[in-house]
Design an enzyme around this catalytic site. Structure first.
Site, PDB file in Angstrom:
ATOM      1  N   GLU A 166      25.251  23.246  43.304  1.00  5.68           N
ATOM      2  CA  GLU A 166      26.718  23.246  43.266  1.00  5.68           C
ATOM      3  C   GLU A 166      27.245  22.043  42.489  1.00  5.68           C
ATOM      4  O   GLU A 166      28.167  22.150  41.686  1.00  5.68           O
ATOM      5  CB  GLU A 166      27.294  23.220  44.692  1.00  5.68           C
ATOM      6  CG  GLU A 166      26.930  24.436  45.534  1.00  5.68           C
ATOM      7  CD  GLU A 166      25.641  24.266  46.319  1.00  5.68           C
ATOM      8  OE1 GLU A 166      24.718  23.581  45.834  1.00  5.68           O
ATOM      9  OE2 GLU A 166      25.564  24.824  47.423  1.00  5.68           O
TER      10      GLU A 166
ATOM     11  N   ASN B   1      19.456  23.676  41.401  1.00  7.52           N
ATOM     12  CA  ASN B   1      18.967  22.426  41.974  1.00  7.52           C
ATOM     13  C   ASN B   1      17.842  21.858  41.112  1.00  7.52           C
ATOM     14  O   ASN B   1      17.033  22.593  40.545  1.00  7.52           O
ATOM     15  CB  ASN B   1      18.550  22.594  43.442  1.00  7.52           C
ATOM     16  CG  ASN B   1      17.582  23.709  43.721  1.00  7.52           C
ATOM     17  OD1 ASN B   1      17.568  24.720  43.036  1.00  7.52           O
ATOM     18  ND2 ASN B   1      16.764  23.539  44.739  1.00  7.52           N
TER      19      ASN B   1
ATOM     20  N   GLU C 193      15.058  18.986  41.601  1.00  7.97           N
ATOM     21  CA  GLU C 193      14.429  18.050  42.531  1.00  7.97           C
ATOM     22  C   GLU C 193      13.726  16.932  41.768  1.00  7.97           C
ATOM     23  O   GLU C 193      13.626  16.959  40.534  1.00  7.97           O
ATOM     24  CB  GLU C 193      13.460  18.822  43.445  1.00  7.97           C
ATOM     25  CG  GLU C 193      14.208  19.845  44.284  1.00  7.97           C
ATOM     26  CD  GLU C 193      13.359  20.567  45.314  1.00  7.97           C
ATOM     27  OE1 GLU C 193      12.103  20.496  45.229  1.00  7.97           O
ATOM     28  OE2 GLU C 193      13.954  21.197  46.207  1.00  7.97           O
TER      29      GLU C 193
ATOM     30  N   CYS D 147      21.843  18.998  43.804  1.00  9.68           N
ATOM     31  CA  CYS D 147      22.070  20.368  44.270  1.00  9.68           C
ATOM     32  C   CYS D 147      22.698  21.225  43.168  1.00  9.68           C
ATOM     33  O   CYS D 147      23.371  20.708  42.255  1.00  9.68           O
ATOM     34  CB  CYS D 147      23.012  20.387  45.466  1.00  9.68           C
ATOM     35  SG  CYS D 147      22.344  19.707  46.972  1.00  9.68           S
TER      36      CYS D 147
ATOM     37  N   CYS E  91      27.980  18.624  48.739  1.00  8.89           N
ATOM     38  CA  CYS E  91      28.559  19.575  47.779  1.00  8.89           C
ATOM     39  C   CYS E  91      29.925  20.065  48.238  1.00  8.89           C
ATOM     40  O   CYS E  91      30.820  20.295  47.415  1.00  8.89           O
ATOM     41  CB  CYS E  91      27.601  20.739  47.561  1.00  8.89           C
ATOM     42  SG  CYS E  91      26.119  20.231  46.652  1.00  8.89           S
TER      43      CYS E  91
ATOM     44  N   CYS F 137      25.760  22.316  51.042  1.00  6.52           N
ATOM     45  CA  CYS F 137      25.525  21.153  51.911  1.00  6.52           C
ATOM     46  C   CYS F 137      26.797  20.310  51.993  1.00  6.52           C
ATOM     47  O   CYS F 137      27.760  20.512  51.230  1.00  6.52           O
ATOM     48  CB  CYS F 137      24.355  20.323  51.387  1.00  6.52           C
ATOM     49  SG  CYS F 137      24.761  19.288  49.974  1.00  6.52           S
TER      50      CYS F 137
HETATM   51  N1  THU Z   1      20.227  22.604  47.829  1.00  6.45           N
HETATM   52  C1  THU Z   1      21.189  22.970  46.927  1.00  6.45           C
HETATM   53  O1  THU Z   1      20.925  23.074  45.724  1.00  6.45           O
HETATM   54  N2  THU Z   1      22.439  23.205  47.397  1.00  6.45           N
HETATM   55  C2  THU Z   1      22.821  23.079  48.699  1.00  6.45           C
HETATM   56  O2  THU Z   1      24.010  23.151  49.002  1.00  6.45           O
HETATM   57  C3  THU Z   1      21.799  22.906  49.730  1.00  6.45           C
HETATM   58  C4  THU Z   1      20.475  22.432  49.240  1.00  6.45           C
HETATM   59  C5  THU Z   1      18.874  22.333  47.336  1.00  6.45           C
HETATM   60  C6  THU Z   1      18.481  20.885  47.408  1.00  6.45           C
HETATM   61  C7  THU Z   1      16.974  20.978  47.491  1.00  6.45           C
HETATM   62  O3  THU Z   1      16.452  21.055  46.184  1.00  6.45           O
HETATM   63  C8  THU Z   1      16.721  22.290  48.186  1.00  6.45           C
HETATM   64  O4  THU Z   1      17.928  23.019  48.110  1.00  6.45           O
HETATM   65  C9  THU Z   1      16.302  22.163  49.630  1.00  6.45           C
HETATM   66  O5  THU Z   1      17.201  21.368  50.341  1.00  6.45           O
END
Ligand code: THU
Length: 128
Positions: A54, A41, A43, A52, A88, A85
């Site tokens: 994935e 991920n 941000e 994300c 994804c 999520c």
């Molecule tokens: N996140 C992912 O990388 N993948 C997911 O499927 C769920 C959430 C990350 C996004 C964000 O940087 C952190 O997790 C918190 O939501």
């Protein structure tokens, strides 16, 4: 036996850029030709622009010419393990409904298919 995909997901989790949530995620995706693609991920100060793990892995794979996948491993520190999520799930679903997805935390593993995670998905069939 060493699980190459799991090791790759754990390694890339360490590279996550998550200064806001502090929730680090790593994803490793195995293509049907055996190649492994990873994503973490990433941000952003404009929170909604976060990418994300994935979807980062899918983009890396597609950019390298891979579009058929066997298995995805998603590593986080959540317990029970975090599932992908909704966004994804939709993106993974584009490339095959029988994809095996594993959510891994430091102490547990949960296994699904993408069809289980996203039943009644919207897909290319609807566009025909
Ligand atoms: N996140 C992912 O990388 N993948 C997911 O499927 C769920 C959430 C990350 C996004 C964000 O940087 C952190 O997790 C918190 O939501």
């Amino acid at each position: 036996m060493t699980d190459t995909l799991l090791e790759a997901a754990r390694a890339v989790q360490q590279r996550a850029y998550a200064p806001y949530s502090r929730f680090r995620v790593g994803c490793a995706l195995e293509a049907d030709d055996g190649r492994v693609f990873v994503g973490c991920n990433v941000e952003n100060a404009s929170y909604g622009l976060t990418i994300c793990a994935e979807r980062a892995a899918v983009c890396a794979a597609v950019a390298a010419g891979a579009q058929r996948f066997r298995r995805a491993v998603v590593v986080s520190d959540a317990n029970p393990p975090a599932a992908p999520c909704g966004a994804c799930r939709q993106v993974l679903s584009e490339f095959g409904r029988d994809l095996a997805v594993e959510g891994v935390s430091p102490s547990a593993v949960v296994r699904w298919t993408i069809a289980e995670l996203l039943p009644a998905a919207f897909g290319k069939e609807q566009l025909a």
